[in-house]
Design an enzyme around this catalytic site. Structure first.
Site, PDB file in Angstrom:
ATOM      1  N   ASN A  31       5.092   0.008   2.999  1.00  0.00           N
ATOM      2  CA  ASN A  31       4.720  -0.581   1.692  1.00  0.00           C
ATOM      3  C   ASN A  31       5.896   0.087   0.383  1.00  0.00           C
ATOM      4  OD1 ASN A  31       1.377   0.167   2.587  1.00  0.00           O
ATOM      5  ND2 ASN A  31       1.873  -1.923   1.968  1.00  0.00           N
ATOM      6  N   HIS A  60       2.741  -5.063   7.112  1.00  0.00           N
ATOM      7  CA  HIS A  60       3.621  -5.647   6.349  1.00  0.00           C
ATOM      8  C   HIS A  60       4.829  -5.378   6.686  1.00  0.00           C
ATOM      9  CE1 HIS A  60       0.610  -6.672   3.263  1.00  0.00           C
ATOM     10  NE2 HIS A  60       0.073  -5.575   3.279  1.00  0.00           N
TER      11      HIS A  60
END
Length: 257
Positions: A31, A60
């Site tokens: 992140n 992610h």
């Protein structure tokens, strides 16, 4: 998480390293961009220059396409091992030399309430067997949503790996412990980023979505206090067993044990 998280590493990691003197420092960087998803080459280099030894990722991992340009060029940036093996760039583990001993750092992702990747249990089973021919010091970042899945894989590997530390939920848990067969476990290491956001995001948009049930664009909070969360694990380098695990939590205005 975001620019605040990267700056907290720059500000506090050197102090932590002076105080705790860790031999290996592992940071989850999935992140780390300013928009809170993925990682860039410049951020990866910044983390390395600040004293990080290994950067792990998660769901992610691919949110910033720039990663495709450099993930294959480094063995210190690893993505979840259980992404499809034949078509996914990068790798899911690395070996770090520490005073003549090797530490294996593994990255896996859970499947409960997340993408249906390959089975982390069977793949971890085979990988740990393979790595034990090289080292008995094995650390796993298990990036998962469900508490039960995190504890399940830790108990499944208890005694075969040195530590299983969970990431993903952005909230540090209060259950650091040594399992019966001497594997250190923590459900979630917590977040490094904006302390006054909601999982690092601006609160208003998140609250608004609860109130009106309409889609909202979440934005990383850039102002206010920062927080640095993590844990310290002590490992017996002869047996590979954990001897201690302790959480750490720093904010800009106070330090908590």
């Amino acid at each position: 998480m975001g620019d605040k998280g990267v700056s907290m590493i720059s500000r506090y990691l050197p102090k932590l390293k002076q105080e705790i003197k860790p031999q290996v420092t592992i940071v989850n960087g999935e992140n780390a961009t300013s928009f809170g998803r993925g990682i860039s080459r410049s951020i990866y280099k910044q983390l390395m220059s600040d004293g990080v030894d290994v950067v792990t990722l998660g769901n992610h991992a691919w949110s910033n396409n720039e990663i495709l340009d450099f993930i294959d060029d480094t063995n210190r940036l690893i993505r979840p091992y259980n992404f499809p093996q034949n078509v996914t760039p990068g790798k899911g583990y690395t070996l770090i030399n520490v005073n003549g001993k090797q530490l294996a750092v593994l990255n896996f992702q859970g499947r409960v309430f997340m993408d249906n990747l390959d089975d982390p249990f069977s793949l971890a089973d085979a990988l740990v067997d393979q790595l034990q021919a090289t080292t008995n010091c094995i650390f796993m970042d298990f990036h998962a949503e469900a508490t039960s899945e995190k504890l399940a894989i830790a108990r499944y590997l208890d005694g075969r790996v040195s530590a299983v530390v969970g990431t993903h939920t952005h909230v540090q848990t209060n259950d650091a412990r040594i399992l019966p067969k001497r594997t250190a476990f923590l459900t979630d290491a917590g977040m490094t980023g904006p302390a006054d956001g909601m999982l690092g995001m601006k609160p208003d948009n998140v609250i608004g979505r609860f109130l009106n049930q309409r889609p909202a664009r979440f934005q990383v909070l850039e102002t206010g206090r920062g927080i640095l969360s993590g844990c310290v694990v002590d490992i017996d380098d002869k047996t590979g067993h954990a001897t201690a695990i302790k959480t750490i939590l720093y904010t800009d205005d106070q330090v908590m044990g």
